[in-house]
Write a protein that holds these residues in place. Sequence first.
Motif, mmCIF file in Angstrom:
data_model
loop_
_atom_site.group_PDB
_atom_site.id
_atom_site.type_symbol
_atom_site.label_atom_id
_atom_site.label_comp_id
_atom_site.label_asym_id
_atom_site.label_seq_id
_atom_site.Cartn_x
_atom_site.Cartn_y
_atom_site.Cartn_z
ATOM 1 N N SER A 1 0.848 -1.188 0.000
ATOM 2 C CA SER A 1 0.000 0.000 0.000
ATOM 3 C C SER A 1 0.883 1.237 0.000
ATOM 4 O O SER A 1 1.847 1.313 0.762
ATOM 5 C CB SER A 1 -0.898 -0.017 1.244
ATOM 6 N N VAL A 2 0.573 2.191 -0.872
ATOM 7 C CA VAL A 2 1.279 3.471 -0.897
ATOM 8 C C VAL A 2 0.334 4.540 -0.350
ATOM 9 O O VAL A 2 -0.833 4.609 -0.750
ATOM 10 C CB VAL A 2 1.732 3.830 -2.323
ATOM 11 N N ILE A 3 0.847 5.356 0.586
ATOM 12 C CA ILE A 3 0.046 6.416 1.199
ATOM 13 C C ILE A 3 0.662 7.765 0.830
ATOM 14 O O ILE A 3 1.746 8.112 1.313
ATOM 15 C CB ILE A 3 -0.015 6.279 2.729
ATOM 16 N N ALA A 4 -0.017 8.508 -0.025
ATOM 17 C CA ALA A 4 0.424 9.871 -0.343
ATOM 18 C C ALA A 4 0.073 10.757 0.848
ATOM 19 O O ALA A 4 -1.085 10.827 1.265
ATOM 20 C CB ALA A 4 -0.281 10.362 -1.605
ATOM 21 N N ASP A 5 1.079 11.432 1.387
ATOM 22 C CA ASP A 5 0.909 12.129 2.660
ATOM 23 C C ASP A 5 0.787 13.636 2.482
ATOM 24 O O ASP A 5 1.728 14.303 2.046
ATOM 25 C CB ASP A 5 2.096 11.807 3.576
ATOM 26 N N LEU A 6 -0.379 14.161 2.846
ATOM 27 C CA LEU A 6 -0.597 15.605 2.854
ATOM 28 C C LEU A 6 -0.356 16.210 4.235
ATOM 29 O O LEU A 6 -0.406 17.430 4.386
ATOM 30 C CB LEU A 6 -2.033 15.923 2.425
ATOM 31 N N GLU A 7 -0.098 15.353 5.234
ATOM 32 C CA GLU A 7 0.001 15.848 6.606
ATOM 33 C C GLU A 7 1.451 16.081 7.029
ATOM 34 O O GLU A 7 2.103 17.022 6.587
ATOM 35 C CB GLU A 7 -0.711 14.886 7.554
ATOM 36 N N ASP A 8 1.993 15.219 7.893
ATOM 37 C CA ASP A 8 3.286 15.480 8.525
ATOM 38 C C ASP A 8 4.452 15.609 7.544
ATOM 39 O O ASP A 8 5.430 16.296 7.830
ATOM 40 C CB ASP A 8 3.611 14.373 9.538
ATOM 41 N N ALA A 9 4.364 14.932 6.405
ATOM 42 C CA ALA A 9 5.481 14.946 5.454
ATOM 43 C C ALA A 9 5.547 16.230 4.645
ATOM 44 O O ALA A 9 6.501 16.425 3.882
ATOM 45 C CB ALA A 9 5.381 13.743 4.512
ATOM 46 N N VAL A 10 4.550 17.104 4.792
ATOM 47 C CA VAL A 10 4.501 18.336 4.006
ATOM 48 C C VAL A 10 4.518 19.537 4.949
ATOM 49 O O VAL A 10 3.671 19.646 5.841
ATOM 50 C CB VAL A 10 3.232 18.382 3.122
#
Length: 284
Positions: free
Chosen positions: A27-36
């Motif tokens: 599963s790949v999770i595109a991160d709009l939260e902590d990683a940005v």
Amino acid sequence: MSARSHLYVPADAPDKLTKALTRGADSVIADLEDAVAPDRKEGARRSLRQWLSQLTTPVWVRVNSGAALEADLDVLADGVHRGCLEGICLPKAEDPADLHRIAGWLDGLEREHPGPPVALAPIVESAAGLAAAVSLARAPRVTRLQLGEADLSAELGIEASADEVELAHLRGAVVLASAQAGIGPPVGPASTDFTDLDRLRATTLRLRRFGFAGRTCVHPRQVTVVNEVFTPSAEQVDRARRTLAGFTAAGSGAFADEHGRMVDAAVVRAARRVLETAEQGQPR
């Protein structure tokens, strides 16, 4: 199917997102939260919208909680229409009403464009979230819980030792909540140290023994280790197949296996989970 590895990738890095699809993660999770970073959120949304418009492989997205949630959901609408959004991770989940609201929004989109249902995964990473874990797990569309130990440990003042015994009650609570709600086993927390793979293996084995079915990763090199730990051995697969065969031969009732051990419905459920996880690990 039960995913073993869940790879977080910054949503403002489309090249990394595309490469992540080839790194072996289930599963790949595109991160709009902590990683940005906060000043890059809007750019990340534009980048993610463009990337999703070209995507053919279903992925997950971690949105922001609170005031930024609406803007994030707007970006995902086209992904829902196109069927390339597998699920949404909601961080800092504490109130089931937030999940009901997202589920209602998804219901409306899917009525307009029927397709594979989008799942929800609340992330338990606060004391309030832990207290509400069962209610979160029972919310519409929730297929799994995730545990965010870093934030939760910081809030509770926990300083974990090498054997992580201080985290046992947190992990047990999330596993128990998942079982009480009748959803799949939870996903374990990421390790931010992606260089010490021996320690990653040891801590991932510990999570598996606690009842977790997978783990999040923050770097591609962690994926292989996590997949290996959560992939049943050939011996476990063989035992599971023999258990199911015996169950069928017994007329779907309790029976004694060749070692004289009683096999009932609970043992059969565990055997089916082993085979499901083994299937996930087959080349695709």
